[in-house]
Write a protein that holds these residues in place. Structure first.
Motif, mmCIF file in Angstrom:
data_model
loop_
_atom_site.group_PDB
_atom_site.id
_atom_site.type_symbol
_atom_site.label_atom_id
_atom_site.label_comp_id
_atom_site.label_asym_id
_atom_site.label_seq_id
_atom_site.Cartn_x
_atom_site.Cartn_y
_atom_site.Cartn_z
ATOM 1 N N CYS B 121 13.655 -9.421 6.903
ATOM 2 C CA CYS B 121 13.221 -9.064 5.609
ATOM 3 C C CYS B 121 14.524 -9.151 4.606
ATOM 4 O O CYS B 121 14.304 -9.902 3.365
ATOM 5 C CB CYS B 121 12.852 -7.696 5.294
ATOM 6 S SG CYS B 121 12.743 -7.353 3.945
ATOM 7 N N VAL B 126 9.297 -13.004 3.358
ATOM 8 C CA VAL B 126 8.245 -11.898 2.730
ATOM 9 C C VAL B 126 7.352 -11.044 3.759
ATOM 10 O O VAL B 126 7.178 -9.931 3.874
ATOM 11 C CB VAL B 126 7.308 -12.699 1.813
ATOM 12 C CG1 VAL B 126 6.424 -11.632 1.133
ATOM 13 C CG2 VAL B 126 8.300 -13.289 0.585
ATOM 14 N N ASP B 127 6.730 -11.970 4.752
ATOM 15 C CA ASP B 127 5.960 -11.421 5.758
ATOM 16 C C ASP B 127 6.763 -10.121 6.587
ATOM 17 O O ASP B 127 6.301 -9.373 6.925
ATOM 18 C CB ASP B 127 5.299 -12.450 6.634
ATOM 19 C CG ASP B 127 4.306 -13.343 5.936
ATOM 20 O OD1 ASP B 127 3.871 -12.791 4.889
ATOM 21 O OD2 ASP B 127 4.135 -14.436 6.360
ATOM 22 N N ARG B 130 6.999 -7.177 4.394
ATOM 23 C CA ARG B 130 5.852 -6.502 4.333
ATOM 24 C C ARG B 130 5.528 -5.673 5.830
ATOM 25 O O ARG B 130 4.912 -4.528 5.690
ATOM 26 C CB ARG B 130 4.602 -7.452 4.343
ATOM 27 C CG ARG B 130 4.708 -8.053 2.852
ATOM 28 C CD ARG B 130 3.623 -9.269 2.733
ATOM 29 N NE ARG B 130 2.286 -9.136 3.234
ATOM 30 C CZ ARG B 130 1.143 -9.566 2.607
ATOM 31 N NH1 ARG B 130 1.304 -10.375 1.549
ATOM 32 N NH2 ARG B 130 -0.024 -9.238 3.106
ATOM 33 N N ASP B 136 1.445 -4.220 5.457
ATOM 34 C CA ASP B 136 0.563 -5.382 5.878
ATOM 35 C C ASP B 136 -0.805 -4.690 6.290
ATOM 36 O O ASP B 136 -1.883 -5.491 6.177
ATOM 37 C CB ASP B 136 1.038 -5.845 7.185
ATOM 38 C CG ASP B 136 1.648 -7.177 6.798
ATOM 39 O OD1 ASP B 136 1.493 -7.670 5.527
ATOM 40 O OD2 ASP B 136 2.381 -7.889 7.514
ATOM 41 N N HIS B 234 -1.635 -1.512 -2.112
ATOM 42 C CA HIS B 234 -1.356 -2.994 -2.894
ATOM 43 C C HIS B 234 -1.704 -2.835 -4.208
ATOM 44 O O HIS B 234 -1.105 -3.496 -5.018
ATOM 45 C CB HIS B 234 -2.194 -4.090 -1.979
ATOM 46 C CG HIS B 234 -1.406 -4.562 -0.878
ATOM 47 N ND1 HIS B 234 -1.398 -5.730 -0.534
ATOM 48 C CD2 HIS B 234 -0.834 -4.066 0.121
ATOM 49 C CE1 HIS B 234 -0.734 -5.832 0.873
ATOM 50 N NE2 HIS B 234 -0.285 -4.757 0.894
ATOM 51 N N SER B 238 0.988 -3.666 -7.317
ATOM 52 C CA SER B 238 0.658 -4.756 -7.950
ATOM 53 C C SER B 238 0.591 -4.294 -9.578
ATOM 54 O O SER B 238 0.990 -4.962 -10.439
ATOM 55 C CB SER B 238 -0.480 -5.442 -7.502
ATOM 56 O OG SER B 238 -0.533 -6.331 -6.325
ATOM 57 N N LYS B 246 3.176 -9.718 -2.747
ATOM 58 C CA LYS B 246 3.998 -10.703 -2.050
ATOM 59 C C LYS B 246 5.332 -11.017 -3.001
ATOM 60 O O LYS B 246 6.301 -11.168 -2.336
ATOM 61 C CB LYS B 246 3.171 -11.953 -1.748
ATOM 62 C CG LYS B 246 3.733 -12.711 -0.547
ATOM 63 C CD LYS B 246 2.466 -13.652 -0.059
ATOM 64 C CE LYS B 246 3.033 -14.302 1.180
ATOM 65 N NZ LYS B 246 2.109 -15.302 1.923
ATOM 66 N N ALA B 249 7.587 -8.148 -3.426
ATOM 67 C CA ALA B 249 8.405 -7.943 -1.888
ATOM 68 C C ALA B 249 9.480 -9.117 -2.050
ATOM 69 O O ALA B 249 10.751 -8.816 -1.636
ATOM 70 C CB ALA B 249 7.621 -7.904 -0.722
ATOM 71 N N ALA B 250 9.197 -10.054 -2.295
ATOM 72 C CA ALA B 250 10.256 -11.589 -2.398
ATOM 73 C C ALA B 250 11.384 -11.070 -3.340
ATOM 74 O O ALA B 250 12.559 -11.256 -3.225
ATOM 75 C CB ALA B 250 9.567 -12.784 -2.606
#
Lengths: 228, 296
Positions: B121, B126-127, B130, B136, B234, B238, B246, B249-250
């Motif tokens: 991370c 990004v994954d 998460r 996730d 989420h 958001s 996504k 998080a990035a």
């Protein structure tokens, strides 16, 4: 004349420099000891983050070593002059500035020995571990930082020692005394001065010592061999 | 005398102004071309230097901005009362949003985690972020699985380290883990509630929520409240940040990296240059000391 100066300085510094030379080579390697081979312990898979933990433990040692190298080189540059009452220097048909600059140059040349040893140790330490994702090794940058820190301390003590040993002793005593007893002394003074915040004064002094453009700023930066 | 000198100087100035351009234009065209070419080279150099200085200033500003990209204290107070249950549960309690860890320190702590997801991370995957933060799952409160965090070998190491010297060491499932590695170790970590217990994860979650609120700025609380009690994690994040999770998080991961002092950056070069300047000054002082101070 430069060759003679090198010889004299070498005679004065060799025994003091030898343990520092070994330390400069060994300390980066010690900071990764037991991590590279993986080993058979059940926690061998955790070395990625242990690497950073070890780095954090050994990190304060690198600037201390740089300070020690700089101090030994600077004090040894003038030790013969002080012992012989400057007779040797005064008997030479040479200007003071040229004599001092030759001395400074020889010390700076000898500085390359521990710095080179540190670079070799850091490179070997880096090569001996397999870095996990997210970590990068910085042997070159750390060596340059080590060189800059050593040069700063060397310059400082060289200038002080060019006067008298007494000057060095006084400045060192005041510096160490301030570090050790400064806080208590300020607290004591604050009892008699209304409105004085001893903690704020300490913080301000520490910040001025460690912030740019203080000469000691180089000692407070990032000394990690491995970092993100 | 003075009266006569001033008009003369004035006349000389006017004459110079009039004849100057004339002299320039009267030169050979090749010389003018050369001058123009030189001027162009100089302009290019100036532009390059300005661009270099700008990029260094921007890097320093990015670091400063990363430090200041946090939600204002004025917003956190009321938010503690209105924090949706899903979000407060995910954070481990309402007060957890106040667990502020400086971004640079948080980045190091994430790297120090034995979990590969946490470490990946930090380099912007990004994954991995998460997975590390438990973003996730589709559960309302989110949740992380030790299976996403540790491969079996690392899980064994974590169990070994945590159980060593404690009463847990003698338990049969811990011993089974140490003998076999693999699934038994993941089960031990599950039993320990390890995904909740890892403090850095909770600090990272609080940091992400604060980042989302700071990025969403005005109306972040109202947008979350408008979603109602059934909103998922989420949806809440958001809505607060006004961007997909996504992307959030990035950006959060990038802000952590921006805040960390970089090796070889402009600050490092400045520190080295300053050290060199001080050393030169000290050397100069030693050379200009004219007294030999004999016998002292």
């Amino acid at each position: 004349m430069a060759r003679q100066m090198l010889f004299v300085h070498w005679k004065a510094v060799r025994w003091g420099l030898l343990p520092l030379l070994l330390a400069a080579f060994a300390l980066p390697l010690l900071s990764v000891q037991g991590l590279g081979g993986g080993g058979s312990a059940p926690d061998a898979d955790l070395f990625g983050y242990r690497l950073m933990e070890m780095g954090a433990v050994w990190r304060p040692v690198f600037p201390l070593l740089a300070a020690a190298v700089g101090t030994v080189l600077a004090l040894s540059a003038w030790v013969w002059d002080h012992h012989t009452g400057h007779v040797y220097a005064l008997s030479l048909p040479v200007a003071r500035w040229r004599y001092a600059s030759l001395k400074f140059g020889t010390g700076a040349a000898f500085m390359l020995l521990p710095v080179g040893a540190f670079a070799a140790g850091a490179a070997l330490a880096t090569a001996s571990v397999e870095l996990p994702a997210g970590l990068v090794a910085y042997p070159g940058t750390l060596t340059l930082r080590f060189l800059a820190a050593t040069l700063t301390v060397y310059g400082l003590f060289f200038a002080m020692a060019s006067g008298t040993i007494r000057t060095v002793a006084i400045v060192l005593a005041v510096g160490i005394g301030t570090l050790v007893f400064g806080n208590q002394a300020l607290g004591f003074v604050a009892q008699f001065v209304p409105g004085m915040d001893a903690e704020a004064v300490t913080t301000a002094v520490l910040r001025s010592i460690t912030a740019w453009p203080s000469p000691f700023r180089i000692f407070t930066g990032n000394w990690m061999l491995f970092d993100v | 005398m003075c009266r006569r000198t001033v008009p003369r100087a004035f006349l000389a100035l006017v004459a110079g102004l009039l004849t100057g351009p004339a002299l320039l234009t009267s030169q050979e065209p090749a010389t003018v071309e050369e001058l123009r070419a030189e001027l162009e080279v100089l302009r290019n150099r100036i532009a390059a230097r300005r661009a270099e200085a700008r990029s260094e200033r921007e890097a320093a500003r990015a670091q400063e901005a990363a430090r200041s990209r946090d939600v204002s204290p004025a917003l956190v107070g009321p938010l503690l009362m209105e924090l949706p249950d899903v979000l407060s549960e995910w954070l481990g309690g309402r007060g957890q949003i106040n667990r502020v860890v400086p971004p640079a320190d948080l980045l190091l702590r994430l790297v120090l985690e034995p979990s590969a997801a946490h470490r990946r991370c930090t380099v912007g995957e990004v994954d991995a972020c998460r997975a590390a933060l438990g973003l996730d799952t589709e559960e309302k409160g989110g949740g992380a699985s030790v299976r996403q965090w540790y491969d079996p070998g690392v899980a064994r190491g974590v169990v070994w380290e945590r159980a060593n010297g404690t009463s847990e060491w003698d338990r049969s499932d811990v011993q089974a883990c140490l003998r076999q590695s693999g699934e038994p170790c993941l089960q031990v970590l599950d039993r320990w509630g390890f995904t909740r217990a890892a403090p850095v994860t909770m600090a990272a979650r609080a940091s992400l929520v604060r980042f989302a609120l700071a990025e969403g700025a005005e109306g972040a609380r109202e947008r979350m409240a408008a979603l109602g009690p059934d909103a998922t994690l989420h949806e809440l994040l958001s809505a607060a940040a006004r961007r997909p999770v996504k992307v959030l998080a990035a950006e959060w991961s990038a802000s952590l990296r921006d805040a960390h002092p970089r090796h070889g950056g402009s600050q490092e070069r400045r520190d080295r240059g300053t050290a060199l300047a001080w050393a030169s000054l000290f050397a100069f002082l030693a050379m200009t000391n004219t007294r030999w101070r004999i016998g002292r």
